[in-house]
Design a protein around this motif. Sequence first.
Motif, PDB file in Angstrom:
ATOM      1  N   GLY A  98       0.814  -1.212   0.000  1.00  0.00           N
ATOM      2  CA  GLY A  98       0.000   0.000   0.000  1.00  0.00           C
ATOM      3  C   GLY A  98       0.847   1.262   0.000  1.00  0.00           C
ATOM      4  O   GLY A  98       0.540   2.231  -0.704  1.00  0.00           O
ATOM      5  N   MET A  99       1.922   1.259   0.773  1.00  0.00           N
ATOM      6  CA  MET A  99       2.802   2.428   0.809  1.00  0.00           C
ATOM      7  C   MET A  99       3.496   2.643  -0.530  1.00  0.00           C
ATOM      8  O   MET A  99       3.601   3.770  -1.012  1.00  0.00           O
ATOM      9  CB  MET A  99       3.855   2.276   1.917  1.00  0.00           C
ATOM     10  CG  MET A  99       3.293   2.437   3.309  1.00  0.00           C
ATOM     11  SD  MET A  99       2.473   4.021   3.581  1.00  0.00           S
ATOM     12  CE  MET A  99       3.815   5.150   3.351  1.00  0.00           C
ATOM     13  N   ARG A 100       3.969   1.561  -1.142  1.00  0.00           N
ATOM     14  CA  ARG A 100       4.627   1.699  -2.450  1.00  0.00           C
ATOM     15  C   ARG A 100       3.669   2.250  -3.494  1.00  0.00           C
ATOM     16  O   ARG A 100       4.037   3.095  -4.299  1.00  0.00           O
ATOM     17  CB  ARG A 100       5.182   0.359  -2.913  1.00  0.00           C
ATOM     18  CG  ARG A 100       6.414  -0.030  -2.151  1.00  0.00           C
ATOM     19  CD  ARG A 100       7.003  -1.302  -2.685  1.00  0.00           C
ATOM     20  NE  ARG A 100       8.066  -1.728  -1.797  1.00  0.00           N
ATOM     21  CZ  ARG A 100       8.923  -2.653  -2.089  1.00  0.00           C
ATOM     22  NH1 ARG A 100       8.855  -3.287  -3.234  1.00  0.00           N
ATOM     23  NH2 ARG A 100       9.869  -2.980  -1.227  1.00  0.00           N
ATOM     24  N   GLN A 101       2.436   1.763  -3.481  1.00  0.00           N
ATOM     25  CA  GLN A 101       1.442   2.253  -4.435  1.00  0.00           C
ATOM     26  C   GLN A 101       1.054   3.700  -4.131  1.00  0.00           C
ATOM     27  O   GLN A 101       0.890   4.503  -5.047  1.00  0.00           O
ATOM     28  CB  GLN A 101       0.193   1.360  -4.417  1.00  0.00           C
ATOM     29  CG  GLN A 101       0.429  -0.042  -4.922  1.00  0.00           C
ATOM     30  CD  GLN A 101       0.881  -0.051  -6.373  1.00  0.00           C
ATOM     31  OE1 GLN A 101       0.366   0.671  -7.203  1.00  0.00           O
ATOM     32  NE2 GLN A 101       1.867  -0.881  -6.661  1.00  0.00           N
ATOM     33  N   ALA A 102       0.917   4.039  -2.865  1.00  0.00           N
ATOM     34  CA  ALA A 102       0.507   5.385  -2.480  1.00  0.00           C
ATOM     35  C   ALA A 102       1.571   6.422  -2.846  1.00  0.00           C
ATOM     36  O   ALA A 102       1.233   7.545  -3.234  1.00  0.00           O
ATOM     37  CB  ALA A 102       0.216   5.442  -0.982  1.00  0.00           C
ATOM     38  N   LEU A 103       2.833   6.051  -2.724  1.00  0.00           N
ATOM     39  CA  LEU A 103       3.902   6.989  -3.044  1.00  0.00           C
ATOM     40  C   LEU A 103       3.957   7.318  -4.533  1.00  0.00           C
ATOM     41  O   LEU A 103       4.587   8.299  -4.924  1.00  0.00           O
ATOM     42  CB  LEU A 103       5.249   6.439  -2.570  1.00  0.00           C
ATOM     43  CG  LEU A 103       5.419   6.392  -1.051  1.00  0.00           C
ATOM     44  CD1 LEU A 103       6.702   5.672  -0.681  1.00  0.00           C
ATOM     45  CD2 LEU A 103       5.396   7.794  -0.465  1.00  0.00           C
ATOM     46  N   ARG A 104       3.306   6.529  -5.356  1.00  0.00           N
ATOM     47  CA  ARG A 104       3.276   6.765  -6.803  1.00  0.00           C
ATOM     48  C   ARG A 104       2.079   7.618  -7.226  1.00  0.00           C
ATOM     49  O   ARG A 104       1.940   7.916  -8.399  1.00  0.00           O
ATOM     50  CB  ARG A 104       3.231   5.436  -7.546  1.00  0.00           C
ATOM     51  CG  ARG A 104       4.479   4.624  -7.355  1.00  0.00           C
ATOM     52  CD  ARG A 104       4.423   3.358  -8.178  1.00  0.00           C
ATOM     53  NE  ARG A 104       5.637   2.595  -7.939  1.00  0.00           N
ATOM     54  CZ  ARG A 104       5.676   1.300  -7.753  1.00  0.00           C
ATOM     55  NH1 ARG A 104       4.553   0.599  -7.790  1.00  0.00           N
ATOM     56  NH2 ARG A 104       6.812   0.689  -7.541  1.00  0.00           N
ATOM     57  N   ARG A 105       1.229   7.978  -6.305  1.00  0.00           N
ATOM     58  CA  ARG A 105       0.001   8.722  -6.634  1.00  0.00           C
ATOM     59  C   ARG A 105       0.094  10.160  -6.155  1.00  0.00           C
ATOM     60  O   ARG A 105       0.793  10.468  -5.202  1.00  0.00           O
ATOM     61  CB  ARG A 105      -1.206   8.041  -5.998  1.00  0.00           C
ATOM     62  CG  ARG A 105      -1.423   6.646  -6.529  1.00  0.00           C
ATOM     63  CD  ARG A 105      -2.592   5.987  -5.835  1.00  0.00           C
ATOM     64  NE  ARG A 105      -2.680   4.610  -6.225  1.00  0.00           N
ATOM     65  CZ  ARG A 105      -3.635   4.129  -7.007  1.00  0.00           C
ATOM     66  NH1 ARG A 105      -4.567   4.924  -7.464  1.00  0.00           N
ATOM     67  NH2 ARG A 105      -3.646   2.860  -7.317  1.00  0.00           N
ATOM     68  N   GLU A 106      -0.676  11.004  -6.828  1.00  0.00           N
ATOM     69  CA  GLU A 106      -0.731  12.403  -6.407  1.00  0.00           C
ATOM     70  C   GLU A 106      -1.538  12.571  -5.123  1.00  0.00           C
ATOM     71  O   GLU A 106      -1.220  13.408  -4.297  1.00  0.00           O
ATOM     72  CB  GLU A 106      -1.354  13.256  -7.514  1.00  0.00           C
ATOM     73  CG  GLU A 106      -0.445  13.472  -8.693  1.00  0.00           C
ATOM     74  CD  GLU A 106      -1.045  14.408  -9.711  1.00  0.00           C
ATOM     75  OE1 GLU A 106      -1.841  15.285  -9.328  1.00  0.00           O
ATOM     76  OE2 GLU A 106      -0.715  14.251 -10.887  1.00  0.00           O
ATOM     77  N   ASN A 107      -2.608  11.798  -4.969  1.00  0.00           N
ATOM     78  CA  ASN A 107      -3.461  11.874  -3.787  1.00  0.00           C
ATOM     79  C   ASN A 107      -3.532  10.490  -3.142  1.00  0.00           C
ATOM     80  O   ASN A 107      -4.431   9.708  -3.431  1.00  0.00           O
ATOM     81  CB  ASN A 107      -4.856  12.369  -4.169  1.00  0.00           C
ATOM     82  CG  ASN A 107      -5.708  12.624  -2.957  1.00  0.00           C
ATOM     83  OD1 ASN A 107      -5.229  12.557  -1.831  1.00  0.00           O
ATOM     84  ND2 ASN A 107      -6.978  12.907  -3.190  1.00  0.00           N
ATOM     85  N   PRO A 108      -2.589  10.183  -2.250  1.00  0.00           N
ATOM     86  CA  PRO A 108      -2.507   8.829  -1.687  1.00  0.00           C
ATOM     87  C   PRO A 108      -3.480   8.543  -0.547  1.00  0.00           C
ATOM     88  O   PRO A 108      -3.582   7.414  -0.097  1.00  0.00           O
ATOM     89  CB  PRO A 108      -1.070   8.761  -1.183  1.00  0.00           C
ATOM     90  CG  PRO A 108      -0.739  10.163  -0.820  1.00  0.00           C
ATOM     91  CD  PRO A 108      -1.475  11.028  -1.819  1.00  0.00           C
ATOM     92  N   VAL A 109      -4.212   9.551  -0.074  1.00  0.00           N
ATOM     93  CA  VAL A 109      -5.018   9.402   1.137  1.00  0.00           C
ATOM     94  C   VAL A 109      -6.073   8.307   0.995  1.00  0.00           C
ATOM     95  O   VAL A 109      -6.257   7.479   1.887  1.00  0.00           O
ATOM     96  CB  VAL A 109      -5.667  10.747   1.524  1.00  0.00           C
ATOM     97  CG1 VAL A 109      -6.611  10.574   2.704  1.00  0.00           C
ATOM     98  CG2 VAL A 109      -4.594  11.764   1.838  1.00  0.00           C
ATOM     99  N   VAL A 110      -6.770   8.286  -0.132  1.00  0.00           N
ATOM    100  CA  VAL A 110      -7.840   7.299  -0.314  1.00  0.00           C
ATOM    101  C   VAL A 110      -7.272   5.883  -0.313  1.00  0.00           C
ATOM    102  O   VAL A 110      -7.811   4.989   0.352  1.00  0.00           O
ATOM    103  CB  VAL A 110      -8.619   7.585  -1.625  1.00  0.00           C
ATOM    104  CG1 VAL A 110      -9.608   6.474  -1.905  1.00  0.00           C
ATOM    105  CG2 VAL A 110      -9.310   8.923  -1.545  1.00  0.00           C
ATOM    106  N   LEU A 111      -6.180   5.688  -1.021  1.00  0.00           N
ATOM    107  CA  LEU A 111      -5.567   4.358  -1.076  1.00  0.00           C
ATOM    108  C   LEU A 111      -5.069   3.923   0.299  1.00  0.00           C
ATOM    109  O   LEU A 111      -5.294   2.784   0.712  1.00  0.00           O
ATOM    110  CB  LEU A 111      -4.418   4.338  -2.084  1.00  0.00           C
ATOM    111  CG  LEU A 111      -3.687   3.013  -2.204  1.00  0.00           C
ATOM    112  CD1 LEU A 111      -4.611   1.950  -2.772  1.00  0.00           C
ATOM    113  CD2 LEU A 111      -2.455   3.162  -3.057  1.00  0.00           C
ATOM    114  N   LEU A 112      -4.417   4.821   1.015  1.00  0.00           N
ATOM    115  CA  LEU A 112      -3.909   4.470   2.338  1.00  0.00           C
ATOM    116  C   LEU A 112      -5.039   4.181   3.316  1.00  0.00           C
ATOM    117  O   LEU A 112      -4.945   3.256   4.118  1.00  0.00           O
ATOM    118  CB  LEU A 112      -3.014   5.590   2.875  1.00  0.00           C
ATOM    119  CG  LEU A 112      -1.666   5.740   2.190  1.00  0.00           C
ATOM    120  CD1 LEU A 112      -0.948   6.967   2.713  1.00  0.00           C
ATOM    121  CD2 LEU A 112      -0.820   4.498   2.372  1.00  0.00           C
ATOM    122  N   ALA A 113      -6.104   4.967   3.256  1.00  0.00           N
ATOM    123  CA  ALA A 113      -7.247   4.746   4.150  1.00  0.00           C
ATOM    124  C   ALA A 113      -7.919   3.409   3.849  1.00  0.00           C
ATOM    125  O   ALA A 113      -8.228   2.645   4.776  1.00  0.00           O
ATOM    126  CB  ALA A 113      -8.249   5.884   4.020  1.00  0.00           C
TER     127      ALA A 113
END
Length: 99
Positions: free
Chosen positions: A30-45
């Motif tokens: 999840g962290m690796r994917q979130a770091l590749r996005r402009e808005n990682p909040v939804v993915l991390l949540a």
Amino acid sequence: MTAIDWNAVLMGAAIGLAMSTFFFAGLAIGMRQALRRENPVVLLALSGVIRVATLLGVGWLVLGQVGPWAALGYAVAFLLTRLVATTFARIGLPARGTS
């Protein structure tokens, strides 16, 4: 004095080890994917909700089906897995493809 049911503790620990490994692997992915996005909040949540709900749900089943000694083993396995995961995160691992 209450006798410790070691078979239940070991069963809970085995289940806890598997679930904790899933939990921290999911966190890493999840962290690796979130770091590749402009808005990682939804993915991390979403990742956090799924991982926590799964971990607690299985823990609840272990407590209900096997008993409190298994739940203790489950919790201890989580804490030990967390110790290992955070230790590896602190020291860092070499990047893939390098030696």
